[in-house]
Design a protein around this motif. Structure first.
Motif, PDB file in Angstrom:
ATOM      1  N   UNK A  39      -4.625   2.460  -4.790  1.00 48.25           N
ATOM      2  CA  UNK A  39      -3.976   1.546  -5.730  1.00 48.25           C
ATOM      3  C   UNK A  39      -4.556   1.693  -7.139  1.00 48.25           C
ATOM      4  N   UNK A  40      -5.809   2.076  -7.235  1.00 47.28           N
ATOM      5  CA  UNK A  40      -6.386   2.336  -8.560  1.00 47.28           C
ATOM      6  C   UNK A  40      -5.720   3.538  -9.222  1.00 47.28           C
ATOM      7  N   UNK A  41      -5.474   4.591  -8.433  1.00 49.08           N
ATOM      8  CA  UNK A  41      -4.799   5.771  -8.988  1.00 49.08           C
ATOM      9  C   UNK A  41      -3.368   5.425  -9.392  1.00 49.08           C
ATOM     10  N   UNK A  42      -2.682   4.636  -8.569  1.00 52.15           N
ATOM     11  CA  UNK A  42      -1.319   4.224  -8.911  1.00 52.15           C
ATOM     12  C   UNK A  42      -1.308   3.430 -10.211  1.00 52.15           C
ATOM     13  N   UNK A  43      -2.248   2.507 -10.358  1.00 50.08           N
ATOM     14  CA  UNK A  43      -2.319   1.706 -11.585  1.00 50.08           C
ATOM     15  C   UNK A  43      -2.580   2.586 -12.795  1.00 50.08           C
TER      16      UNK A  43
END
Length: 208
Positions: A39-43
């Motif tokens: 989710x950090x990479x998506x953000x």
């Protein structure tokens, strides 16, 4: 079902881009350790491409690939996240996130066109990726003299196992043995040392 003893993942992040009817599809693949990392990479991807209309995602986690998530991010249900996930599963990848970012070109592609576009963008990224296999091993550590350390190293290499040694007054040798071969490994250590070693058996771990 037996637990897996190996899994395939990426050595690093890769990107690819395709264009269909003036819509740009930017595929990103990245290794991730867990859902939070994904989710950090998506953000970050959303922050890097704030003007893109969609950021469709899929990720697979765990050595047995049991954790699977995907998002269509506003595209028609089943036309984006699912085909991206199919690419990851089809290549037997885990601990991997795929994000396909779409810049809309003004022409509707239809459900079939979207499925092909998102799947192709993910596939193009996989085609450029370096894939590595991680295997499970059990670390077995012994403390021995220099001559016996050399003999253990030769024995391990002949069996296809890796070793790591720390040198001091004596040598601390760690032999990494596949779980299914642990009993054979312990017998081999006993044989090569004439029963003089006292192996310390560590917890199973993963390594490339």
């Amino acid at each position: 079902m037996a637990s897996p003893t190996s899994y395939r993942t990426l050595t690093g992040a890769v990107e690819a881009e395709i264009e269909i009817k003036r819509s740009r599809f930017l595929g990103l693949l990245a290794p991730v350790p867990d859902e939070e990392g994904a989710r950090e990479v998506i953000a970050q991807r959303r922050a890097d491409h704030p003007r893109a209309r969609h950021h469709c995602t899929a990720f697979v986690l765990d050595p047995d690939s049991r954790t699977r998530r995907f998002s269509d991010d506003g595209e028609p249900a089943g036309t984006a996240g699912a085909p991206i996930l199919d690419v990851l599963v089809g290549h037997e990848l885990t601990y991997v996130l795929a994000v396909v970012t779409r810049y809309f070109g003004g022409t509707l592609l239809g459900a079939g066109g979207l499925v092909r576009a998102y799947g192709d963008a993910a596939s193009q990224a996989v085609a450029t990726a370096r894939i590595v296999t991680h295997s499970q091993h059990v670390p077995v550590t012994v403390t021995v003299d220099y001559a016996l350390a050399a003999a253990i190293d030769r024995m391990a290499r002949a069996a296809g196992w890796t070793t790591e040694s720390e040198y001091g007054a004596e040598v601390v040798v760690t032999v990494r043995i596949p779980p299914a071969e642990l009993d054979a490994g312990l017998h081999s250590l006993a044989d090569v040392s004439a029963g003089s070693v006292d192996p310390a058996i560590g917890a199973p771990a993963w390594s490339a």
